[in-house]
Design an enzyme around this catalytic site. Structure first.
Site, PDB file in Angstrom:
ATOM      1  N   CYS A   9      10.970  71.115  45.648  1.00 36.79           N
ATOM      2  CA  CYS A   9      11.334  69.805  45.149  1.00 36.79           C
ATOM      3  C   CYS A   9      12.646  69.425  45.796  1.00 36.79           C
ATOM      4  O   CYS A   9      13.280  70.241  46.462  1.00 36.79           O
ATOM      5  CB  CYS A   9      11.545  69.842  43.633  1.00 36.79           C
ATOM      6  SG  CYS A   9      10.140  70.486  42.748  1.00 36.79           S
TER       7      CYS A   9
ATOM      8  N   ARG B 164      10.305  66.957  50.710  1.00 35.63           N
ATOM      9  CA  ARG B 164      10.234  68.208  49.956  1.00 35.63           C
ATOM     10  C   ARG B 164       9.215  68.136  48.806  1.00 35.63           C
ATOM     11  O   ARG B 164       8.954  69.136  48.141  1.00 35.63           O
ATOM     12  CB  ARG B 164      11.606  68.544  49.365  1.00 35.63           C
ATOM     13  CG  ARG B 164      12.692  68.689  50.398  1.00 35.63           C
ATOM     14  CD  ARG B 164      13.980  69.069  49.746  1.00 35.63           C
ATOM     15  NE  ARG B 164      13.853  70.318  49.038  1.00 35.63           N
ATOM     16  CZ  ARG B 164      13.951  71.516  49.596  1.00 35.63           C
ATOM     17  NH1 ARG B 164      14.202  71.616  50.881  1.00 35.63           N
ATOM     18  NH2 ARG B 164      13.810  72.599  48.877  1.00 35.63           N
TER      19      ARG B 164
ATOM     20  N   TRP C 190       7.394  68.349  43.560  1.00 34.38           N
ATOM     21  CA  TRP C 190       6.113  68.839  44.088  1.00 34.38           C
ATOM     22  C   TRP C 190       5.652  69.873  43.081  1.00 34.38           C
ATOM     23  O   TRP C 190       6.261  70.933  42.931  1.00 34.38           O
ATOM     24  CB  TRP C 190       6.318  69.453  45.464  1.00 34.38           C
ATOM     25  CG  TRP C 190       5.046  69.833  46.153  1.00 34.38           C
ATOM     26  CD1 TRP C 190       4.176  68.997  46.780  1.00 34.38           C
ATOM     27  CD2 TRP C 190       4.513  71.150  46.321  1.00 34.38           C
ATOM     28  NE1 TRP C 190       3.131  69.716  47.313  1.00 34.38           N
ATOM     29  CE2 TRP C 190       3.302  71.035  47.058  1.00 34.38           C
ATOM     30  CE3 TRP C 190       4.916  72.420  45.927  1.00 34.38           C
ATOM     31  CZ2 TRP C 190       2.527  72.123  47.391  1.00 34.38           C
ATOM     32  CZ3 TRP C 190       4.134  73.514  46.273  1.00 34.38           C
ATOM     33  CH2 TRP C 190       2.953  73.357  46.993  1.00 34.38           C
TER      34      TRP C 190
ATOM     35  N   ASN D  10      14.516  73.259  41.347  1.00 34.10           N
ATOM     36  CA  ASN D  10      13.622  73.525  42.480  1.00 34.10           C
ATOM     37  C   ASN D  10      13.359  75.025  42.502  1.00 34.10           C
ATOM     38  O   ASN D  10      14.295  75.802  42.462  1.00 34.10           O
ATOM     39  CB  ASN D  10      14.333  73.067  43.769  1.00 34.10           C
ATOM     40  CG  ASN D  10      13.619  73.518  45.020  1.00 34.10           C
ATOM     41  OD1 ASN D  10      12.398  73.612  45.047  1.00 34.10           O
ATOM     42  ND2 ASN D  10      14.374  73.800  46.056  1.00 34.10           N
ATOM     43  N   GLY D  11      12.076  75.415  42.546  1.00 32.39           N
ATOM     44  CA  GLY D  11      11.760  76.843  42.572  1.00 32.39           C
ATOM     45  C   GLY D  11      10.875  77.214  41.399  1.00 32.39           C
ATOM     46  O   GLY D  11      10.210  76.353  40.804  1.00 32.39           O
TER      47      GLY D  11
ATOM     48  N   GLU E 291      -3.256  74.815  67.005  1.00 29.86           N
ATOM     49  CA  GLU E 291      -2.254  73.852  66.554  1.00 29.86           C
ATOM     50  C   GLU E 291      -2.805  72.425  66.590  1.00 29.86           C
ATOM     51  O   GLU E 291      -2.549  71.631  65.684  1.00 29.86           O
ATOM     52  CB  GLU E 291      -0.988  73.983  67.425  1.00 29.86           C
ATOM     53  CG  GLU E 291       0.113  72.971  67.159  1.00 29.86           C
ATOM     54  CD  GLU E 291       0.686  73.015  65.741  1.00 29.86           C
ATOM     55  OE1 GLU E 291       0.360  73.927  64.961  1.00 29.86           O
ATOM     56  OE2 GLU E 291       1.450  72.093  65.406  1.00 29.86           O
TER      57      GLU E 291
ATOM     58  N   LYS F 236      -2.867  70.129  63.274  1.00 23.92           N
ATOM     59  CA  LYS F 236      -2.184  68.837  63.213  1.00 23.92           C
ATOM     60  C   LYS F 236      -3.137  67.747  62.736  1.00 23.92           C
ATOM     61  O   LYS F 236      -2.817  66.936  61.884  1.00 23.92           O
ATOM     62  CB  LYS F 236      -1.659  68.529  64.612  1.00 23.92           C
ATOM     63  CG  LYS F 236      -0.369  67.840  64.723  1.00 23.92           C
ATOM     64  CD  LYS F 236       0.880  68.658  64.497  1.00 23.92           C
ATOM     65  CE  LYS F 236       0.900  69.518  63.297  1.00 23.92           C
ATOM     66  NZ  LYS F 236       1.901  70.515  63.233  1.00 23.92           N
TER      67      LYS F 236
ATOM     68  N   GLU G 258      -4.047  68.102  59.038  1.00 24.60           N
ATOM     69  CA  GLU G 258      -2.941  67.774  58.140  1.00 24.60           C
ATOM     70  C   GLU G 258      -2.788  66.283  57.910  1.00 24.60           C
ATOM     71  O   GLU G 258      -2.626  65.849  56.782  1.00 24.60           O
ATOM     72  CB  GLU G 258      -1.624  68.268  58.744  1.00 24.60           C
ATOM     73  CG  GLU G 258      -1.346  69.720  58.565  1.00 24.60           C
ATOM     74  CD  GLU G 258      -0.003  70.089  59.165  1.00 24.60           C
ATOM     75  OE1 GLU G 258       0.177  69.909  60.378  1.00 24.60           O
ATOM     76  OE2 GLU G 258       0.860  70.537  58.419  1.00 24.60           O
TER      77      GLU G 258
ATOM     78  N   HIS H 258     -20.115  82.970  70.710  1.00 24.47           N
ATOM     79  CA  HIS H 258     -20.352  83.998  69.691  1.00 24.47           C
ATOM     80  C   HIS H 258     -20.513  83.393  68.294  1.00 24.47           C
ATOM     81  O   HIS H 258     -20.427  84.096  67.303  1.00 24.47           O
ATOM     82  CB  HIS H 258     -19.205  85.019  69.703  1.00 24.47           C
ATOM     83  CG  HIS H 258     -19.084  85.731  71.027  1.00 24.47           C
ATOM     84  ND1 HIS H 258     -20.037  86.605  71.477  1.00 24.47           N
ATOM     85  CD2 HIS H 258     -18.152  85.645  71.996  1.00 24.47           C
ATOM     86  CE1 HIS H 258     -19.679  87.063  72.682  1.00 24.47           C
ATOM     87  NE2 HIS H 258     -18.540  86.489  73.017  1.00 24.47           N
TER      88      HIS H 258
ATOM     89  N   LYS I 286       6.947  69.507  52.904  1.00 23.07           N
ATOM     90  CA  LYS I 286       7.587  69.970  54.128  1.00 23.07           C
ATOM     91  C   LYS I 286       8.035  71.421  54.044  1.00 23.07           C
ATOM     92  O   LYS I 286       7.809  72.193  54.968  1.00 23.07           O
ATOM     93  CB  LYS I 286       8.765  69.053  54.461  1.00 23.07           C
ATOM     94  CG  LYS I 286       9.462  69.372  55.773  1.00 23.07           C
ATOM     95  CD  LYS I 286       8.580  69.084  56.962  1.00 23.07           C
ATOM     96  CE  LYS I 286       9.265  69.370  58.285  1.00 23.07           C
ATOM     97  NZ  LYS I 286       8.267  69.498  59.369  1.00 23.07           N
TER      98      LYS I 286
HETATM   99  C1  F6R Z   1       2.510  72.130  59.978  1.00 23.64           C
HETATM  100  C2  F6R Z   1       3.545  72.484  59.052  1.00 23.64           C
HETATM  101  C3  F6R Z   1       3.417  73.761  58.276  1.00 23.64           C
HETATM  102  C4  F6R Z   1       4.672  74.592  58.525  1.00 23.64           C
HETATM  103  C5  F6R Z   1       4.688  75.863  57.674  1.00 23.64           C
HETATM  104  C6  F6R Z   1       5.917  76.712  57.955  1.00 23.64           C
HETATM  105  O1  F6R Z   1       2.731  70.906  60.581  1.00 23.64           O
HETATM  106  O2  F6R Z   1       4.509  71.788  58.948  1.00 23.64           O
HETATM  107  O3  F6R Z   1       2.277  74.470  58.641  1.00 23.64           O
HETATM  108  O4  F6R Z   1       4.720  74.899  59.882  1.00 23.64           O
HETATM  109  O5  F6R Z   1       4.657  75.520  56.317  1.00 23.64           O
HETATM  110  O6  F6R Z   1       7.087  76.003  57.703  1.00 23.64           O
HETATM  111  P1  F6R Z   1       8.485  76.499  58.256  1.00 23.64           P
HETATM  112  O7  F6R Z   1       8.421  76.421  59.745  1.00 23.64           O
HETATM  113  O8  F6R Z   1       9.485  75.578  57.675  1.00 23.64           O
HETATM  114  O9  F6R Z   1       8.644  77.913  57.808  1.00 23.64           O
END
Ligand code: F6R
Length: 613
Positions: free
Chosen positions: A2, A27, A74, A100-101, A485, A489, A492, A508, A608
């Protein structure tokens, strides 16, 4: 997971807090709330949804006061609803808490507090903190209300367990804000006759760039004229403020419609900034341990999501240039699997935020096994960097879009730099070869400036394919993680089904999901595996796929014969090519999401920084 912001100063705190919450929405953004101390009582406004909803509600309620706190949530305990939104209060309504947590022992505490007569209004673990402070206020003594509150907070901290950061306001102590940090982020911004408490720096960067990074177990006591930090032992500490060089504009969209697009375009600069310090920093990190480096026999890379994909690329680099065997684990798996104890191991944790709970947990496990630890991280002062023996910072500036782009390419660049410096230090690379590789690396920002120029080709292509149900991404060797990746992307931000595979693997099994018109993206630079990628193109096309070849000028001629569409990327050395190949896939995800009307910077169900397990 959060965002917290608190303000104490001489002005009305509401605009500061609402603005700070907007900067922290990355966040979490399922509900938000503020509490303002107005004429000796607390006025709380909360709303489900994004901060914009709270802003509307706050305009109607119109609270005013120079001490206040806010929160964007969140959900972890309890669904997103107004009752579960922060701030939470004690029974009297005089104490409010934003948190937060996760409080791991909250059920036990809740039962205990309930038996003592406390009544709860929400399903959250946070509310326990407010009631516990209320309870503890009865059992501490001090000369002033401020001291009472601090003592009650200290007693509360001794009773709660888990990873948490929280802020507290008490109606009896106007002009006073208390913040706590334990394994979740919390920073203090020091302004002129105004001070801030926040989960992250962008929340107050507009007003000050002087920051105190709190350590686990510390309590910050903020007043209009300054801030005091108390250590775990209750004694006053004198941490040195850090001057943050990011300006507010860097943390904002810079004219682009979305942070994601801005951050894709930030990549040449991000890579250049990351490389600027690479030689000196890796020299320092690796140079300190030359003897130990020679004996280094294993490297474990741990990370999550996009950072994990950067780790997979890093494995190719380190094995190629430094000749050291590398294993790459998802942090959430590493933490719970048996990892043999070896003294000659270096664990590398890759993380943009440095606050990812899984990565921090895995790193702690590596430490407990006696491994040396290195973080590749973007956030100064983050928990991960304070847990590791040493850190290499990717200097790509704040990444606000939930979908990571510039952090990813900066992470790969860092892994490449690490691999060649490591190879040079352990004698695997001759000086001549090292010099050549280093020169190629230094040319990367320029190649990246070329790569980001061609948004148009991808944008145009997406008009044709954006409604497809399923997308496939294929690559080999160092481009295989780029296929993963590309798929991540797209999933997401557009919520489309997308999968990445090693191109040699499709026969396979995965080839069965290719259907008429399925868009298949082939990462096929003109390298030693080009011919094999041409065969994979034929195999997919024969099943009716719409094949898009991502290749360089040299590969384009042959690719044209087997693909429905060719996307050109600038040429780099084979091992640096993946950094450029990912760019069209980032544009692709962006444009498909845009055409589908998705919330690009804040996709549904995501946040994030994932600061819970
Ligand atoms: C993908 C994304 C997530 C982060 C993952 C790790 O676009 O943002 O998959 O890469 O949650 O986050 P960090 O790098 O902050 O540890």
């Amino acid at each position: 997971m959060c965002g917290i912001i608190g303000y104490v100063g001489n002005n009305n705190s509401v605009p500061y807090i609402i603005d700070g919450l907007k900067k922290l929405e990355y966040r979490g953004y399922d509900s938000a709330g503020i509490s303002i101390l107005q004429n000796g009582s607390l006025v709380t406004v909360r709303a489900v949804g994004k901060v914009a909803e709270l802003e509307k509600a706050a305009l109607l309620a119109n609270p005013k006061g120079s001490t206040g706190i806010g929160h964007t949530r969140w959900a972890t305990h309890g669904k997103p609803s107004e009752e579960n939104s922060h701030p939470h209060t004690d029974c009297s309504g005089d104490i409010v808490v934003v948190h937060n947590g996760i409080i791991e022992n909250y059920l036990t505490l809740r039962d205990k507090l309930h038996s003592l007569g406390h009544r709860f209004k929400s399903e959250t673990d946070t509310e326990v903190i407010a009631h516990l402070i209320e309870e503890n206020l009865k059992h501490v003594s001090a000369e002033t209300d401020a001291e009472l509150l601090i003592k009650a907070v200290q007693k509360t901290n001794a009773e709660i367990s888990g990873a948490f950061a929280y802020g507290v306001l008490w109606a009896r102590t106007p002009g006073l804000l208390v913040g706590v940090k334990n394994q979740s982020p919390m920073v203090v911004g020091l302004g002129e006759n105004e001070n801030f408490l926040a989960s992250d720096v962008p929340a107050f960067l507009k007003h000050t760039n002087k920051v105190l990074f709190l350590e686990d177990g510390e309590i910050a006591v903020l007043r209009v004229d300054g801030a005091t930090v108390l250590g775990k032992d209750g004694k006053v500490k004198k941490p040195k403020p850090v001057k943050i060089s990011w300006d507010q504009q860097t943390a904002e969209k810079g004219g682009y419609p979305h942070f994601m697009l801005k951050e894709i375009y930030d990549q040449p600069q991000a890579i250049e900034d990351t490389l600027r310090t690479a030689r000196a920093d890796f020299g320092k990190i690796l140079g300190l341990n030359t003897e130990a480096l020679r004996g280094l026999q294993n490297i474990h890379i741990i990370a999550c999501g996009t950072a994990y994909h950067a780790g997979l690329v890093g494995k190719y680099y380190i094995e190629q240039f430094a000749g050291i065997p590398v294993s790459v684990d998802l942090a959430s798996e590493y933490k719970y699997r048996t990892v043999p104890h070896r003294v000659d191991t270096l664990a590398i944790a890759i993380s943009q935020s440095g606050e990812t709970a899984d990565t921090i947990g895995a790193l702690k496990k590596a430490k407990s096994l006696g491994f040396r630890t290195l973080a590749i991280c973007n956030v100064l002062g983050s928990t991960l960097t304070r847990t590791c023996d040493s850190t290499f910072f990717t200097h790509c500036g704040p990444e606000i879009s939930v979908a990571s782009t510039k952090a990813f390419t900066s992470q790969i660049t860092s892994m490449y730099a690490l691999a060649i410096f490591l190879g040079n230090a352990n004698g695997n690379l001759s000086q001549n070869v090292f010099d050549k590789l280093y020169k190629e690396l230094m040319a990367l920002p320029k190649a990246m400036s070329e790569a980001v120029k061609d948004e148009y080709t991808v944008r145009h292509l997406t008009r044709k394919i954006y409604k497809a149900d399923r997308f496939i991404f294929l690559g080999r060797n160092v481009n295989f993680p780029i296929a993963l990746e590309g798929a991540l992307k797209l999933k997401e931000v557009s919520y489309r089904s997308a999968e990445g595979f090693a191109a040699g693997e499709i026969k396979h099994g995965p080839i069965s999901i290719i259907d008429k018109g399925t868009p298949v993206f082939m990462l096929m630079p003109y390298d030693s595996l080009f011919e094999k990628m041409l065969s994979a193109c034929q195999e997919c096309r024969a099943r009716g796929a719409f094949v898009v070849a991502v290749t360089t000028e040299q590969g384009a001629k042959q690719a044209k014969d087997v693909a429905d569409k060719v996307i050109l990327v600038p040429q780099a050395s084979d091992f640096l090519q993946p950094v450029l190949n990912v760019v069209p896939l980032q544009f692709l995800a962006y444009w498909i999401a845009k055409r589908l009307g998705c919330d690009i910077d804040q996709p549904r169900n995501l946040a994030k920084s994932v600061t819970v397990e």
